[in-house]
Motif scaffolding. Structure first.
Motif, short mmCIF file in Angstrom:
data_model
loop_
_atom_site.label_atom_id
_atom_site.label_comp_id
_atom_site.label_asym_id
_atom_site.label_seq_id
_atom_site.Cartn_x
_atom_site.Cartn_y
_atom_site.Cartn_z
N ALA A 199 0.83 -1.29 0.08
CA ALA A 199 0.09 0.07 0.18
C ALA A 199 0.89 1.34 0.20
CB ALA A 199 -0.88 0.04 1.39
N ALA A 200 2.16 1.19 0.68
CA ALA A 200 2.90 1.96 0.67
C ALA A 200 3.68 2.27 -0.66
CB ALA A 200 4.02 2.19 1.71
N GLY A 201 3.44 1.51 -1.72
CA GLY A 201 4.01 1.79 -3.17
C GLY A 201 5.08 0.91 -3.43
N MET A 202 5.46 -0.11 -2.53
CA MET A 202 6.68 -0.87 -2.83
C MET A 202 6.26 -2.32 -3.02
SD MET A 202 8.98 0.28 0.47
CE MET A 202 7.25 0.54 1.58
N ALA A 203 7.00 -2.93 -3.86
CA ALA A 203 6.58 -4.36 -4.23
C ALA A 203 7.57 -5.27 -3.16
CB ALA A 203 7.30 -4.90 -5.82
N VAL A 204 6.80 -6.33 -2.48
CA VAL A 204 7.34 -6.97 -1.70
C VAL A 204 6.73 -8.68 -2.01
CG1 VAL A 204 5.13 -6.72 -0.26
CG2 VAL A 204 7.27 -7.75 0.87
N GLU A 205 7.77 -9.45 -1.87
CA GLU A 205 7.43 -11.00 -1.97
C GLU A 205 7.56 -11.64 -0.54
OE1 GLU A 205 9.66 -13.03 -5.15
OE2 GLU A 205 9.14 -14.87 -3.86
N PHE A 206 6.42 -12.15 -0.02
CA PHE A 206 6.54 -13.00 1.25
C PHE A 206 6.73 -14.54 0.81
CE2 PHE A 206 3.66 -15.43 4.11
CZ PHE A 206 4.50 -15.41 5.25
N PHE A 207 7.86 -15.08 1.25
CA PHE A 207 8.25 -16.24 0.83
C PHE A 207 6.96 -17.32 1.46
CE2 PHE A 207 10.93 -20.18 1.01
CZ PHE A 207 11.30 -20.14 -0.30
N PRO A 208 6.72 -18.37 0.58
CA PRO A 208 5.71 -19.08 0.89
C PRO A 208 5.67 -20.10 2.14
CG PRO A 208 6.35 -19.72 -1.02
CD PRO A 208 6.96 -18.33 -0.68
N GLU A 209 7.18 -20.51 2.20
CA GLU A 209 7.29 -21.58 3.18
C GLU A 209 8.18 -21.09 4.50
OE1 GLU A 209 8.98 -25.11 1.03
OE2 GLU A 209 7.63 -24.41 -0.47
N ALA A 210 8.24 -21.71 5.54
CA ALA A 210 9.07 -21.23 6.68
C ALA A 210 10.23 -22.17 6.66
CB ALA A 210 8.39 -21.58 7.90
N LYS A 211 10.93 -21.94 5.50
CA LYS A 211 12.20 -22.73 5.48
C LYS A 211 13.29 -22.07 6.35
CE LYS A 211 13.83 -24.33 1.36
NZ LYS A 211 13.83 -24.48 0.05
#
Length: 445
Positions: A367-379
């Motif tokens: 929402a603050a205008g940045m692109a963020v990737e959340f890793f899908p696994e708790a590796k």
RNA sequence: GUGGCUAUAGCUCAGUUGGUUAGAGCAUCGGUUUGUGGUACCGAGGGUCGCGGGUUCGAGUCCCGUUAGCCACCCCA
């Protein structure tokens, strides 16, 4: 099992390559728009008659053609200029003149492949149609210059010539009928010796005196003003030729006034261009560090092309950036970034019990205008960071149980490996703002 | 389209005059280390030697074809 493979001259684009290409496309779009060129699109497939007989015998040979399911003779577009001439003729009444457009799309040519030469490649064209004004010619040079400079190329040369100069000199020498074969021979200068070219010209029935004049013309080099002076002498009082030399002189002078540095524009009388439809100024651009790659951006004035589709006079001028060839060149020069992600922040998946928190954090950062990737696994954290670094993320955000308990977050600059602690006390806005400013700071390191 | 060179693991390459289960480095994955990436050590996965024929007792290694890449011509983005 079917063997996965691609056709000769057709390629897949992996993220690093596709991202590099999109970056250049964005720059081209920005530069074209800054001059008022508007986007258009046309179909990949055209009636064959629209496409054939426009460029040259050679282009007709390279045309992908077939019958569609309805038995229509069709062809894949060979370039974007010919379809644009058709487009302009068909839509003049809706467009208003002069009309300026840009068009970035794939074209197809069935020729033999080589580095920087593919059968499917993308062109970024811009053209002005409906005016014969020298301003439009000049603007073409300025756009090409701005474009290559904006892409970040420091060393390039825009080579200019004018078809009328060639035609004038050939006419004066009584060689107007053999212009194509003569030009083809002259084009070999630089690869073959002048003697060899002279011999070839003699074989075409060119008198020794005329051949000498042609060789002198084609090998002229140096500061544009000097070359133009010599050309002027060669052209003599031949009307067409004089017009061409005068037009080039204006462009050189105006381009300089417009701030194009000396040395980036050259007059090269050997540039003819194989496409038959050019009538005036012609242009090719080269990377100074990789001239063998060929022209990466070419164009010229074509005053009669649209006349094939309408009785209305629609003179045009424009050029085309060969983005795939350019990228092949930049890659060879080590100038293409290896980033494989469009995102800026890698959010480490530390603790599965906090998935809801991570998702809220990611949403706030977006929402603050940045692109963020959340890793899908708790590796393992190490593995996640390693992948993030490999993909070229500038930064990672590490928030584990300890951080959640303390209301903090670790902002990790992945290129310097430095971490900064952010105090956000559970306030997502505070966190997003801090990430934003940290990211800006990281970009400047 | 014409001519030349090349084709072995994801990448870069070894592979001896054709001879038994095709190797290395890097990369990948796992472990040493259930909270932190470019170092170290241990281990694992991954190749019908581009594909198809042929010669041979036997072919990654020779021959032919084919596909793809590169280079030259041609032309160009």
């Amino acid at each position: 099992m079917i063997e996965p493979r691609t056709l000769k001259g057709f390629r897949d684009h992996l993220p690093a390559q596709a991202l590099a290409r999109e970056r250049v496309l964005e720059i081209a779009r920005r530069v074209y728009r800054s001059y008022g060129f508007a986007p258009i699109d046309t179909p990949a497939l055209e009636y064959l008659e629209i496409l054939t007989g426009k460029g040259s015998d050679e282009t007709d040979k390279q045309l992908y053609r077939f019958q569609d399911h309805g038995g229509r003779d069709v062809g894949l577009r060979f370039d974007l200029t010919v379809p644009f001439a058709r487009f302009a003729a068909q839509h003049v009444h809706e467009l208003g003149l002069p009309f300026k457009r840009y068009h970035m799309a794939a074209v197809w040519r069935g020729e033999n492949t080589q580095r920087g030469r593919y059968r499917e490649f993308m062109q970024c064209d811009f053209d002005t149609i409906g005016t014969a004004s020298p301003v439009a010619d000049l603007e073409m040079v300025l756009v090409v210059h701005d474009l290559l400079a904006a892409i970040g190329i420091e060393r390039f040369t825009i080579r200019l010539n004018d078809r009328r100069v060639l035609a004038g000199i050939l006419g004066r020498l009584g060689l107007a009928d053999q212009s194509m074969s003569v030009l083809r021979s002259l084009d070999k200068l630089g690869k073959a010796t002048p003697e060899a070219v002279a011999a070839e010209l003699a074989a075409h029935g060119v008198a020794a005196e005329a051949a000498a004049a042609l060789l002198e013309m084609a090998s002229l080099a140096g500061p544009p003003v000097d070359v133009l002076a010599r050309l002027s002498a060669l052209v003599g009082d031949e009307e067409q030729g004089r017009a061409g030399v005068a037009a080039l002189a204006v462009i050189v002078a105006r381009a300089r006034e417009a701030g194009v540095p000396d040395g980036r524009v050259a007059i090269d009388p050997s540039i003819a261009r194989g496409l038959d439809y050019y009538t005036g100024i012609v242009l090719e651009s080269f990377l100074d560090d990789l001239p063998a790659l060929g022209s990466i951006c070419s164009g010229g004035r074509y005053d009669n092309l649209a006349g094939l589709y309408t009785k209305q006079h629609l003179p045009g001028v424009g050029a085309s950036l060969g983005i795939d060839r350019l990228l092949a060149g930049l890659e060879e020069l080590g100038r293409v970034a290896t980033v494989e992600t469009p995102a800026e922040v890698f959010l480490v998946h530390f603790d599965e019990r906090h998935i809801a928190d991570y998702l809220r954090i990611a949403t706030a950062i977006r929402a603050a205008g940045m692109a963020v990737e959340f890793f899908p696994e708790a590796k393992k954290v190490g593995q996640q960071l390693k992948l993030a670094a490999k993909r070229g993320f500038p930064a990672a955000l590490v928030i584990g149980s300890d951080e959640f308990a303390a209301g903090t977050a670790q902002f990790k600059n992945l290129s310097t490996q430095q971490s900064v602690t952010i105090d956000w006390h559970g306030d997502l806005h505070v966190l997003a703002d801090a990430v934003h400013s940290q990211l800006e700071a990281a970009k400047h390191t």
